[in-house]
Design an enzyme around this catalytic site. Structure first.
Site, PDB file in Angstrom:
ATOM      1  N   GLU A 194       0.857  -1.180   0.000  1.00 16.11           N
ATOM      2  CA  GLU A 194       0.000   0.000   0.000  1.00 16.11           C
ATOM      3  C   GLU A 194       0.893   1.229   0.000  1.00 16.11           C
ATOM      4  O   GLU A 194       1.654   1.454   0.947  1.00 16.11           O
ATOM      5  CB  GLU A 194      -0.890   0.017   1.246  1.00 16.11           C
ATOM      6  CG  GLU A 194      -1.680   1.305   1.409  1.00 16.11           C
ATOM      7  CD  GLU A 194      -2.313   1.433   2.781  1.00 16.11           C
ATOM      8  OE1 GLU A 194      -2.366   2.567   3.291  1.00 16.11           O
ATOM      9  OE2 GLU A 194      -2.742   0.404   3.350  1.00 16.11           O
ATOM     10  N   GLU A 221      14.036  -6.728  -1.305  1.00 22.46           N
ATOM     11  CA  GLU A 221      14.844  -7.925  -1.517  1.00 22.46           C
ATOM     12  C   GLU A 221      14.238  -8.725  -2.663  1.00 22.46           C
ATOM     13  O   GLU A 221      13.038  -8.978  -2.690  1.00 22.46           O
ATOM     14  CB  GLU A 221      14.848  -8.778  -0.248  1.00 22.46           C
ATOM     15  CG  GLU A 221      15.636 -10.064  -0.384  1.00 22.46           C
ATOM     16  CD  GLU A 221      15.584 -10.907   0.888  1.00 22.46           C
ATOM     17  OE1 GLU A 221      16.490 -11.729   1.064  1.00 22.46           O
ATOM     18  OE2 GLU A 221      14.635 -10.743   1.690  1.00 22.46           O
TER      19      GLU A 221
END
Length: 144
Positions: free
Chosen positions: A58, A121
């Site tokens: 979000e 990542e």
């Protein structure tokens, strides 16, 4: 009733630039909410095959700016995504001007940062790929 992961919220300074970054990763916009009264926009992005509302990032954009947003969001940690080909994804990001902070030297893991310094990542789906250049000898840049 068990607990379910819904989303991770990150505040952003430039909504369009941030959406562009997450779309480079392969996410799609699933939902958008604008609040005239609260003067903010929420944009929910997810992998295209996971649009069930349980794998979202979000992005929260405050229309009047967000000077309280730290320049280095290390208090957050990171987002993590698997990708089908880590070398291909890192090349795509690099070609678009994204710095590869931790190159995938091992064919398995890389780190990049969003325009708002959110650490992301990237993990190779399945087994690690064989090390290959230019990634194998590339040094770290900055921190992640």
């Amino acid at each position: 009733m068990g607990i379910k992961y819904l989303h991770t919220m990150v505040r952003v300074k430039d909504l369009d630039k941030s959406i562009e970054f997450y779309k480079l990763l392969g996410l799609v916009e699933r939902n958008r909410k604008e609040s005239e009264q609260g003067r903010f926009t929420l944009v929910f992005l997810c992998p295209p095959d996971q649009a069930d509302g349980h794998h979202d990032v979000e992005l929260t954009y405050n229309w009047d700016g967000d000077d309280a947003l730290p320049s280095d969001s290390r208090h957050f940690g990171h987002l993590a995504y698997t990708v089908p080909d880590i070398y291909e994804m890192c090349q795509k990001l690099q070609d678009a001007g994204v710095v590869i902070n931790r190159p995938p030297r091992d064919g398995h893991m890389a780190f990049v940062r969003s325009p708002d310094n959110v650490s992301v990542e990237l993990l190779q789906e399945g087994e690690a790929l064989a090390p290959q250049e230019p990634w194998a000898s590339m040094e770290n840049t900055g921190h992640w």
